[in-house]
Design an enzyme around this catalytic site. Structure first.
Site, short mmCIF file in Angstrom:
data_model
loop_
_atom_site.label_atom_id
_atom_site.label_comp_id
_atom_site.label_asym_id
_atom_site.label_seq_id
_atom_site.Cartn_x
_atom_site.Cartn_y
_atom_site.Cartn_z
N TYR A 1 0.83 -1.21 0.00
CA TYR A 1 0.00 0.00 0.00
C TYR A 1 0.86 1.26 0.00
O TYR A 1 0.60 2.19 -0.76
CB TYR A 1 -0.93 0.03 1.23
CG TYR A 1 -2.15 -0.86 1.14
CD1 TYR A 1 -2.44 -1.58 -0.01
CD2 TYR A 1 -3.02 -0.95 2.21
CE1 TYR A 1 -3.57 -2.39 -0.07
CE2 TYR A 1 -4.15 -1.75 2.16
CZ TYR A 1 -4.42 -2.48 1.02
OH TYR A 1 -5.54 -3.27 0.97
N1 SAM Z 1 -9.98 -6.55 2.70
C1 SAM Z 1 -10.73 -5.46 2.09
C2 SAM Z 1 -12.20 -5.83 2.05
O1 SAM Z 1 -12.64 -6.75 2.71
O2 SAM Z 1 -12.96 -5.14 1.36
C3 SAM Z 1 -10.17 -5.11 0.74
C4 SAM Z 1 -8.91 -4.27 0.77
S1 SAM Z 1 -9.22 -2.63 1.22
C5 SAM Z 1 -8.38 -1.72 -0.01
C6 SAM Z 1 -8.21 -2.27 2.62
C7 SAM Z 1 -8.64 -2.94 3.90
O3 SAM Z 1 -8.36 -4.32 3.87
C8 SAM Z 1 -7.94 -2.43 5.11
O4 SAM Z 1 -8.57 -1.28 5.66
C9 SAM Z 1 -7.97 -3.62 6.07
O5 SAM Z 1 -9.22 -3.67 6.69
C10 SAM Z 1 -7.86 -4.79 5.11
N2 SAM Z 1 -6.46 -5.20 4.92
C11 SAM Z 1 -5.71 -5.05 3.81
N3 SAM Z 1 -4.48 -5.57 3.97
C12 SAM Z 1 -4.45 -6.06 5.23
C13 SAM Z 1 -3.44 -6.71 6.01
N4 SAM Z 1 -2.23 -6.97 5.53
N5 SAM Z 1 -3.78 -7.06 7.28
C14 SAM Z 1 -4.98 -6.82 7.79
N6 SAM Z 1 -5.97 -6.20 7.11
C15 SAM Z 1 -5.71 -5.83 5.84
#
Ligand code: SAM
Length: 414
Positions: free
Chosen positions: A269
């Protein structure tokens, strides 16, 4: 998201020409939803293509009832405009062209903006008070003088409170100017929590480079999760012109590494964000020590008799009245004493099984803050030792300014 919501979403994507030959499948993963490789994918392979007609951005706002209600939406801050579009589309329910996407958006993330007060207090200790410590600071070896070093041991806590206050003030103005005067667009009333949810969705899902007017929610591509193991610089996506004359824009996401069939596709990110920023924006932290941070605020006390001169010197050195140094490796044991746990205790706690995610984030951030503070303390100690040997730049400067007599006495004129 339910199984049928996921099926609807996949169908919706396919019917709008999004996807890319089904290489990445939206699926439930440990991070919530994510993208899973449907076959072996080589590094650099395009895994998601999302046509502009599916984006929720300024142009979508302008073309919507929101846009019509407020002169194209141009007068609104971009994020406020997209947040209102999101909320009004949610209010339209099944009538919204984005309905299958809206149905799979999470109700919350673990971003600190969604934490309870009790959860937030875990970041800190009992003492949430700001501390001021006089220190001697040296900039570029050209200026040395006393400043007040303010150490708020509650960095993430106070930032979170500040962000929520900002969202609240934006909410109050759109509530008065747009929501309450356009009841047809927002039939059920919109609450601060709804608005905060929309803010949180944008904060966690918008690709960092898509700022300002370019701010956009890109359905499907925004399902990609972050991995600390991906450290390649440069973004994993681009916006391409598609079609005969390249007029239809396409958001195109690539996998930065080889991915085996059935494995999750990840991106990086933002390499520059501290753990505090990751916790605020996305609701996760990394164990990587380079993500630890502690922001130190330096300020010149207004009651200082040399306030004006010091300010001039500070400004001449590229610093304003208050200078912020992210992760500046400076001082202070007394700030460390404000935390109700030690680093060792935090490490022991974070090793426990079944730790609540929010508690794990709080422990990660506070342990990181403490590590930076300890490191800073060491640097300061060293600086103190050097200081004796340094020529007193402060004196020289003050002499130049006519504030110190030749025998070294400071001239007071009050
Ligand atoms: N996982 C998301 C969903 O369910 O819609 C899609 C990705 S969104 C761009 C970003 C969110 O995904 C974050 O705010 C977090 O909640 C989760 N996320 C992404 N990468 C993560 C990681 N390495 N560990 C924990 N949560 C993560």
């Amino acid at each position: 998201a339910t199984v049928s919501a996921m099926e609807d979403f996949r169908r919706w994507l396919a019917s709008h020409g999004a996807g890319d030959g089904g290489k990445a499948i939206p699926a439930a993963v440990p991070e919530g939803l994510g993208l899973v490789a449907a076959r072996d994918l080589p590094r650099g392979e395009v895994v998601a293509e999302v046509p502009k007609k599916l984006w929720m951005d300024a142009d979508a706002v302008a073309a919507s009832d929101i846009g019509r209600a407020c002169g194209g939406g141009g007068g609104l801050r971009p994020w406020v405009a997209v947040a209102l579009l999101l909320l009004s589309e949610v209010a339209r329910g099944a009538d919204s062209p984005w309905a299958p996407y809206l149905a799979i958006l999470p109700r919350q993330t673990d971003s600190t903006i969604f934490w309870s007060e009790e959860e937030l207090l875990e970041i800190q200790g009992q003492c949430a008070m700001q501390k001021f410590l006089p220190v001697v600071v040296c900039w570029d070896l050209s200026v040395t003088f006393m400043l007040l070093l303010s150490l708020a041991g509650t960095q993430l806590l106070s930032t979170t409170v500040g962000v929520k206050e900002y969202v609240q003030s934006e909410f109050d103005s759109v509530q008065a100017e747009i929501i309450s005067t356009n009841k047809d667009l927002f039939p059920g009333s919109i609450t601060f929590d709804d608005f905060l949810w929309a803010f949180g969705m944008l904060r966690s899902r918008v690709f960092p480079e898509l700022r300002g007017d370019k701010l956009a929610l890109i359905p499907f591509a925004d399902l990609v999760n972050h991995s600390p193991n991906i450290t390649s610089e440069g973004s994993s996506w681009e916006i391409k012109g598609k079609g005969l004359f390249g007029r239809e824009l396409m958001f195109s996401l690539r996998t930065p590494v080889n991915v085996k069939s059935g494995q999750q596709i990840y991106i990086q990110y933002d390499l520059d964000k501290s753990n505090a920023e990751l916790a605020l924006d996305y609701g996760f932290v990394e164990s990587n020590p380079s993500r630890d941070s502690f922001t130190v605020t330096l300020e010149i006390s207004e009651s200082d008799p040399f306030y004006g001169d010091k300010l001039d010197i500070a400004e001449a050195n590229g610093l304003g009245e208050t200078a912020y140094f992210d992760a500046m490796r400076d001082a202070c044991k007394s700030a460390l004493a404000d935390y109700h746990t030690t680093i060792e205790e935090d490490e022991e706690l974070s090793g426990r099984e079944n730790l609540q995610p929010r508690l794990a984030i709080a422990i990660g951030v506070r342990a990181g803050e403490k590590k930076v503070l300890q490191h800073i303390d060491g640097i300061f100690k060293q600086r103190e030792e050097e200081l004796d040997g340094l020529e007193y730049y402060q004196e020289r400067r003050l002499k130049d300014l006519g504030l110190v007599s030749d025998n070294g006495e400071i001239i007071f004129w009050e």
